[in-house]
Write an enzyme that holds these catalytic residues in place. Structure first.
Site, PDB file in Angstrom:
ATOM      1  N   ARG A 379      50.308  38.301  47.574  1.00 43.29           N
ATOM      2  CA  ARG A 379      50.761  37.088  46.898  1.00 43.29           C
ATOM      3  C   ARG A 379      52.088  37.409  46.230  1.00 43.29           C
ATOM      4  O   ARG A 379      52.289  38.504  45.717  1.00 43.29           O
ATOM      5  CB  ARG A 379      49.771  36.634  45.819  1.00 43.29           C
ATOM      6  CG  ARG A 379      48.345  36.384  46.285  1.00 43.29           C
ATOM      7  CD  ARG A 379      47.493  35.846  45.142  1.00 43.29           C
ATOM      8  NE  ARG A 379      46.073  35.937  45.400  1.00 43.29           N
ATOM      9  CZ  ARG A 379      45.370  35.027  46.086  1.00 43.29           C
ATOM     10  NH1 ARG A 379      45.991  33.979  46.567  1.00 43.29           N
ATOM     11  NH2 ARG A 379      44.077  35.174  46.269  1.00 43.29           N
ATOM     12  N   ARG A 408      43.828  33.688  49.977  1.00 43.44           N
ATOM     13  CA  ARG A 408      43.280  32.361  49.700  1.00 43.44           C
ATOM     14  C   ARG A 408      44.166  31.546  48.766  1.00 43.44           C
ATOM     15  O   ARG A 408      44.572  31.996  47.705  1.00 43.44           O
ATOM     16  CB  ARG A 408      41.880  32.499  49.099  1.00 43.44           C
ATOM     17  CG  ARG A 408      41.166  31.178  48.898  1.00 43.44           C
ATOM     18  CD  ARG A 408      39.732  31.419  48.504  1.00 43.44           C
ATOM     19  NE  ARG A 408      38.969  31.964  49.625  1.00 43.44           N
ATOM     20  CZ  ARG A 408      37.906  32.759  49.463  1.00 43.44           C
ATOM     21  NH1 ARG A 408      37.516  33.099  48.270  1.00 43.44           N
ATOM     22  NH2 ARG A 408      37.257  33.196  50.521  1.00 43.44           N
ATOM     23  N   HIS A 438      45.022  43.907  51.461  1.00 45.24           N
ATOM     24  CA  HIS A 438      44.993  43.669  50.026  1.00 45.24           C
ATOM     25  C   HIS A 438      45.636  44.804  49.240  1.00 45.24           C
ATOM     26  O   HIS A 438      45.823  44.690  48.028  1.00 45.24           O
ATOM     27  CB  HIS A 438      43.538  43.478  49.578  1.00 45.24           C
ATOM     28  CG  HIS A 438      43.377  42.955  48.190  1.00 45.24           C
ATOM     29  ND1 HIS A 438      42.869  43.712  47.167  1.00 45.24           N
ATOM     30  CD2 HIS A 438      43.656  41.735  47.654  1.00 45.24           C
ATOM     31  CE1 HIS A 438      42.846  42.998  46.051  1.00 45.24           C
ATOM     32  NE2 HIS A 438      43.313  41.795  46.323  1.00 45.24           N
ATOM     33  N   TYR A 472      48.821  39.035  33.829  1.00 47.90           N
ATOM     34  CA  TYR A 472      47.783  39.872  34.424  1.00 47.90           C
ATOM     35  C   TYR A 472      47.992  41.304  33.938  1.00 47.90           C
ATOM     36  O   TYR A 472      49.123  41.784  33.906  1.00 47.90           O
ATOM     37  CB  TYR A 472      47.888  39.893  35.948  1.00 47.90           C
ATOM     38  CG  TYR A 472      47.340  38.689  36.681  1.00 47.90           C
ATOM     39  CD1 TYR A 472      47.377  37.414  36.125  1.00 47.90           C
ATOM     40  CD2 TYR A 472      46.808  38.824  37.955  1.00 47.90           C
ATOM     41  CE1 TYR A 472      46.884  36.318  36.823  1.00 47.90           C
ATOM     42  CE2 TYR A 472      46.325  37.736  38.660  1.00 47.90           C
ATOM     43  CZ  TYR A 472      46.367  36.492  38.092  1.00 47.90           C
ATOM     44  OH  TYR A 472      45.892  35.410  38.783  1.00 47.90           O
ATOM     45  N   HIS A 596      43.017  42.741  35.135  1.00 48.66           N
ATOM     46  CA  HIS A 596      43.108  42.844  36.594  1.00 48.66           C
ATOM     47  C   HIS A 596      43.259  44.283  37.077  1.00 48.66           C
ATOM     48  O   HIS A 596      43.152  44.550  38.278  1.00 48.66           O
ATOM     49  CB  HIS A 596      44.299  41.998  37.064  1.00 48.66           C
ATOM     50  CG  HIS A 596      44.350  41.743  38.532  1.00 48.66           C
ATOM     51  ND1 HIS A 596      45.242  42.368  39.367  1.00 48.66           N
ATOM     52  CD2 HIS A 596      43.622  40.918  39.325  1.00 48.66           C
ATOM     53  CE1 HIS A 596      45.064  41.956  40.606  1.00 48.66           C
ATOM     54  NE2 HIS A 596      44.088  41.064  40.611  1.00 48.66           N
TER      55      HIS A 596
END
Length: 726
Positions: A379, A408, A438, A472, A596
């Site tokens: 992202r 997503r 990821h 985050y 996170h």
């Protein structure tokens, strides 16, 4: 069979039950009067956004699997149907709690502070005039009123689009025809809260849908409006495609994104005072059971209250801003690569500025000695300086980027990035079929001034997103360690060519070595404890769900290993069970920043090891994604992670909640009265501002067994009773 299920229920919490518990902890932040008022509004909006995603992904997936005839049971022993029924009950209760928070707590407090969301009747003439002008100028041109009749079928209502439903009767044939339904979609391009002028020093707003509802009569001339209400439909947002059958993954994802907007309805939200006939017509149209209809006594789309937070210029009602610590180089050359040849650099975001990571990529792009750059992108932000640096670098260097197209809700932007980078000359890959990419890696090759070709790397726990990096918490490691960078090359070979290496150590990589590597580290602590050597595990992550890892932790606990797991969200491990997990503490911290970072500490008989990475202890991270967990080899950085960062989390008494065997998460301060207040996140801000050091961290409360257990909450007791009855 019943005995097996009872045993399973004693070992694991259900995934969805645990997630709902997490969202309730976020709601408690909205209810907490010690938080700044507008921050509480933001937390309430986050709970609504979280619930949206849960419904359109998890609930939709369960409904789909039930429809397809699946009959599997979860690790806690419950069937899909039982899980769905319990979830629906919990969600209805949660929505009622959200309404109470808005109506009875936040709205009165906001009005007292001079922030008002007004109805038409509450507006003065100046405000009404401004609202009418806004409607005529901005809203009316975007509206398309629809009347449902044989010639006009029910419109395709977009996922999560706010709409108005109106019950209409023709004025011409008033006595002979049944009422018809009208539908108006509220434009997404306009703010949900329209600011109003005020002469009294207040900040006034009106909900956009209230304004449209007020003017609905002008769109339905010839009809009498019998009733009107706002509603919202949530649809299945899972992507369904077979990658193996896709000739072009980018085009397949793009096509499925269009289909996602048309997914089956899974939830209807509507005002509880709506005309029953409207509710029933909508329910039938969307083919929903009554349990899927959520009657609300608050604004239908609470997530839009985020607009109230951003549009209200009241810094006194928000968290105090702070300035993140900039990356400082120790060497006189002011050359980042020279610095990395002599030491590794750890950045703890958002307290350490993300500019250090952006600067690393930008320096590589501009440096003529850098010959290649490889990076993963999961992202990123809408106007990403990293994206710009990579496209510019492609003019003079070999640039390879692995873009995860199926991240997503970021699929559309990632498709756009992929195409633009390809146009700029970047080699773009989409990773391994069937596995999400990821891991957070950036690797560059540089011919240094001494003539030696070296590799430099960034490994992180968070996305390459300068925007989310401000709220985050994440870890970044910059390094030129030849062992680590060599294995990073191997990881990229796997991502671009599916070329597997015999050895990825010192890295652990999913889906090949990470699960077994982590379990081996846990088993090693168990062996140390059984042999009388020092043994300790501290693990921080977003979610803990993988049964094999949980069972390894149970074995370690039974051997006497003291275990602290700091889990923000989902946790299936049941702590505090005698003979099984009494040496395990589970702490959740929900605060100003979204926790996170993933950090894993193993005492290892006194030879301490610390790892960081992109993976939680979940099946999807360990077996269904490409993930990387890396060791921290620099002694000073390892010490900082263990005795500053992890120690601060363990000492938190302000935001820390402790998971109980019942499934409840009481605040630690309620379990142990009299604890001095200490907030880990506030401490990290003070560290960034050079106002605190690790010496200011108070000691944690002691061994695991010293913490008393809280009596179960009513909800947890009810779940336990229902489970026993089943």
């Amino acid at each position: 069979m019943a005995r097996t299920r009872d045993t399973q229920q004693s070992l694991f919490f259900g995934r969805d039950e645990s997630w709902l518990s997490f969202n309730r902890r976020v709601l408690e932040e909205a209810q907490d009067e010690s938080n700044p008022l507008l921050e509480r509004v933001k937390f309430l909006a986050i709970t609504a956004s979280n619930l949206d995603e849960f419904v359109e992904i998890r609930v939709a997936s369960m409904l789909q699997r039930i429809e397809d005839g699946y009959s599997e049971t979860a690790p806690d022993g419950t069937t899909l149907q039982q899980t769905l029924a319990a979830i629906n009950e919990d969600m209805h209760e949660f929505v009622a709690e959200q309404g109470h928070c808005w109506n009875e707590q936040l709205q009165p407090a906001l009005r007292k502070a001079g922030i008002r969301v007004l109805s038409w009747d509450e507006m003065d003439e100046t405000a009404r005039k401004a609202a009418t002008e806004f409607y005529q100028r901005e809203a009316d041109p975007l509206l398309t009123p629809i009347t449902i009749d044989p010639r006009h079928p029910f419109p395709r209502v977009l996922n999560k689009a706010l709409c108005l439903a109106l019950l209409l009767r023709s004025k011409r044939s008033k006595s002979s025809t049944a009422p018809v339904l009208g539908v108006i979609t509220v434009p997404r391009a306009l703010p949900r809260l329209v600011p109003l002028p005020s002469n009294g020093g207040t900040h006034d707003f009106v909900f956009l849908h209230d304004l449209i509802e007020r003017n609905a009569g002008s769109m339905y001339r010839g009809y009498e409006i019998l009733a009107r209400t706002a509603f919202r439909v949530t649809r299945n947002s899972n992507l369904y495609f077979q990658e193996e059958e896709s000739r072009n993954l980018l085009e397949t994802v793009r096509a499925e994104l269009h289909n996602r907007r048309k997914g089956d309805a899974v939830r209807l939200e509507i005002d509880q005072n709506a005309e029953p006939e409207i509710i029933e017509r909508l329910r039938i149209n969307f083919e929903l059971d009554e349990s899927q209809v959520f009657l609300t006594d608050h604004p239908v789309n609470l997530s839009r209250l985020m607009n109230l937070y951003s549009a209200t210029p009241r810094p006194d009602l928000k968290d105090q801003p702070f300035v993140a610590r900039e990356l400082r180089l120790n060497r006189k050359s002011e050359d980042l690569f020279d610095e990395l040849r002599h030491r590794d650099i750890l950045l703890h975001h958002p307290y350490d500025s993300y500019d250090g990571v952006v600067g690393f990529i930008q320096a590589a792009a501009k440096d003529p000695n850098v010959v290649s750059i490889k990076q993963t992108l999961y992202r990123t932000s809408a106007d990403s300086p990293i994206f710009q640096a990579l496209t510019e670098a492609a003019q003079t260097k070999e640039v390879t980027v692995v873009v995860e197209l199926t991240a997503r809700f970021d699929e559309a932007s990632n498709i756009r990035w992929a195409r633009e980078m390809e146009d700029a000359g970047v080699q773009v890959f989409h990773g391994i079929v069937g596995l999400k990419t990821h891991c957070k890696l950036a690797l560059l090759v540089r011919r240094d001034p001494d003539g030696v070709v070296r590799s430099y790397g960034h490994l992180g726990t968070g996305n390459y997103n300068p925007v989310t990096s401000r709220f985050y918490t994440d870890i970044s490691l910059l390094t030129s360690d030849p062992d680590i960078t060599a294995r990073m090359h191997s990881v990229f070979n796997y991502l671009t060519a599916h070329s597997e290496s015999d050895d990825y150590s010192p890295l652990m990589m999913a889906p090949l070595t990470l699960a077994q590597g982590m379990i081996s580290l846990i088993h090693r602590e168990t062996e140390h404890a059984l042999a009388g050597r020092p043994a300790r595990i501290i693990a921080k992550m977003n979610s803990l769900l993988e049964p094999s890892v949980i069972n390894a932790l149970y074995d370690a606990s039974k051997a006497g290993v003291q275990i602290d797991v700091i889990v923000r969200g989902i946790c299936s491990l049941r702590p505090g069970v005698k003979g099984l997990s009494e040496n395990i503490r589970i702490t959740s911290i929900v605060g100003r920043f979204l926790e996170h970072s993933r950090i894993f500490f193993f005492l290892n008989g006194g030879e301490e090891e610390v790892y960081c990475g992109s993976a939680d202890w979940m099946p999807r991270n360990l077996f269904e994604r490409c993930e990387v967990v890396f060791p921290v080899r620099d002694a000073q950085i390892r010490h900082r992670l263990r005795y500053e960062i992890l120690s601060a989390y363990l000492a938190d008494t302000v935001k820390a909640r402790r998971l109980q065997p019942s499934g409840d998460y009481p605040h630690l301060r309620d379990l142990i009265p009299g604890l001095a207040p200490f907030s880990a996140q506030d401490f990290f801000i003070r560290v960034a501002e050079s106002k605190a050091t690790a010496a200011d961290i108070p000691p944690a409360e002691g061994p695991v067994e010293a913490v008393p257990l809280a009596p179960p909450r009513k909800a947890a007791a009810k779940r336990a009773k229902n489970a026993a009855a089943d």
